[in-house]
Every structure is written in structure tokens, then in C-alpha cells.
Design an enzyme around this catalytic site. Structure first.
Site: not given
Length: 272
Positions: A14-15, A46-47, A77-79, A157, A190-192
Site C-alpha cells: 500500500d502507499s 499516491y493520489g 491501494c485503490n490509486t 488515522e 478507500c482502504t481507510h
């Protein structure tokens, strides 16, 4: 057929730290497997980067994971999935690779009764339309409604996953979404976002199904392990964390996403 040592770990990239929600789902679904997680925390997010830069980062991190030894790679990571999946598959044709977008899109298409599907994510993911394209490829009659929710990332976060602040932000982003669009399914793109699922569900209502790409990605990984006959054959399981910067922050925030404390001493800092 792909040949690999079945005892090798599954690589997860992941980023940053959000991909730990995918790792958590993977460890729960695949208790016999070992995992090697790499968060490129020095270069997130990364976005905001160009597609060329993101692809370069993904190829660099994959090279490191390959050198360490992995039998399968998950791009959590989606991006990175939207921008670099095809380039990665071309560069490493011998390595099974799974991104988070297709599993989430397929689950949404299966879940939706009326074909009206919402997608929430970062601005870059929603504006790029990566989920919309994949959903329409699978289900051409669907209607997809995107809603950027950038403040969900810092909330996750900071560990502010429930309570008044999370509820107010969720209401601001999503309060009118169901009423205005009639969606019956919402992709957490989004993974968050899975750590905010309770606050999101309260706003959109019980009639809207939330699709967590972390859980659906775990199902894809299990299927690919079986198809390639590379399921673990050992009881010696390992879980290794790598990051490119900030072991202490990685452990603090990662503990929220993994739902158990992480020790900064267990986070190895690597240089790409």
C-alpha cells in the site's frame, strides 16, 4: 501453472497504512498463511502523484517484495490498482497479482438489487472513475454515483472512528446520497474507510449494503491460492511489517486498523 514455494508469504503493498485493513481481512480469512506488508509511507499519498510516478513506485516496491520472496501480491491501494495493475502484471507475468478494485466492483454488482451503486473514496479515486468503469464492465445497466470523502482518511488515522465528529462528517458527505440517488449499495472505495463503517452505516441506513473491498479482496486471494495450488503447507506463520518511513507512526495508526497494538520495533524501515 505458476510454480512457487507454498511456504512463501503473501505480499501486501500500500502507499501507506490504510492497506492494513486489507491485511487484517486477509489474516482473518487465511489463518494458515504468512504475510509480508510494505507501506510506502515516505512517498504517500499516491493520489496526488502522476500515473507515471505511481507506476514507478509500484514497480520498485514489487521488486523489493519479490527479492524478499512472495508467492502472490495484493495491491491494497485503490490509486495504485487503478493506475498500475496492468503494468505490474506485464512486468511480472509469473506473479499472481490482485488489486482491490475488481473484487469491490464485483461484490457491489452482486449485492445491488436496483443497479444503483454508490462509491465513496478519496477525490483522486472517485474523480478517476476507476470503480465506475469496472462496475459498468460487469453490469452495464448499473448507475454509479461517486462521492469523494477526503476527511475520512485523517479521521481514520487519528482513530476517530465513531462518536460525534465521525457522525457529523459522515452526515455532511452522505446525508443526502441515498435520498438523492436511491442507491441500495455503497462501495467503501478507500482502504481507510472500513474502520468508519459503523458511522457510515448509521447515516446511509440499514437498507444500504456496505461493500468492504478488504473482505472481498480476501475472498479473491483465497480463490487464487487454490487455483494456483499455492496454499500454505506449513503451520509456521509469520507477519512482517515493512515501511519506508516513520515506524512509530506506522505502529500507532496501524494499531487502529489492525485492531490490536503494534510495536514500532516490529516495523522494519526499508529504502527503495
Amino acid at each position: 501453472m505458476y510454480e512457487s514455494d507454498c511456504t512463501l508469504p503473501i505480499g501486501v503493498f500500500d502507499s501507506g497504512i490504510g492497506g492494513l485493513t486489507v491485511l487484517k481481512a486477509l489474516t482473518e480469512a487465511l489463518p494458515e498463511e504468512s504475510f509480508l506488508y510494505l507501506g510506502d509511507t515516505a512517498r504517500l499519498p499516491y493520489g496526488t502523484k502522476s500515473a507515471k510516478s505511481v507506476t514507478r513506485y509500484v514497480l520498485q516496491t514489487t521488486a523489493l517484495l519479490k527479492a524478499r520472496g512472495v508467492k502472490l501480491l495484493v495491491i491494497a491501494c485503490n490509486t495504485a490498482t487503478g493506475v498500475s495493475l496492468e503494468a505490474l502484471q506485464e512486468a511480472y507475468p509469473e506473479l499472481p497479482v490482485i488489486g482491490v478494485i475488481r473484487p469491490g466492483a464485483e461484490a457491489a454488482c452482486r449485492s445491488s438489487r436496483n443497479g444503483r451503486i454508490g462509491v465513496i473514496g478519496t477525490e483522486s479515486t472517485v474523480n478517476a472513475g476507476v470503480y465506475e468503469r469496472e462496475i459498468l464492465r460487469i453490469r452495464p445497466d448499473a448507475r454509479v454515483f461517486g462521492q469523494p470523502c477526503p476527511l475520512f482518511v485523517p479521521l481514520a488515522e487519528e482513530g476517530w472512528c465513531d462518536g460525534q465528529i465521525a457522525s457529523l462528517v459522515a452526515e455532511r458527505y452522505l446525508g443526502g446520497l441515498v435520498r438523492d440517488t436511491g442507491i441500495d449499495t455503497l462501495v467503501l472505495g478507500c482502504t481507510h474507510f472500513p474502520v468508519l463503517a459503523s458511522a457510515i452505516q448509521d447515516v446511509v441506513g440499514a437498507d444500504v449494503t456496505l461493500v468492504d473491498s478488504a473482505r472481498t479482496t480476501a475472498e479473491f486471494v483465497q480463490d487464487m491460492l487454490e487455483r494456483h495450488d499455492i496454499c500454505s503447507t506449513t503451520k509456521e506463520r509469520s507477519l512482517t511489517f515493512l515501511a519506508t518511513d516513520g515506524a512509530r507512526r506506522f505502529a500507532r495508526v496501524g494499531g487502529v486498523f489492525m485492531n490490536h497494538p503494534l510495536d514500532p520495533a516490529d516495523v522494519e524501515i526499508v529504502d527503495l
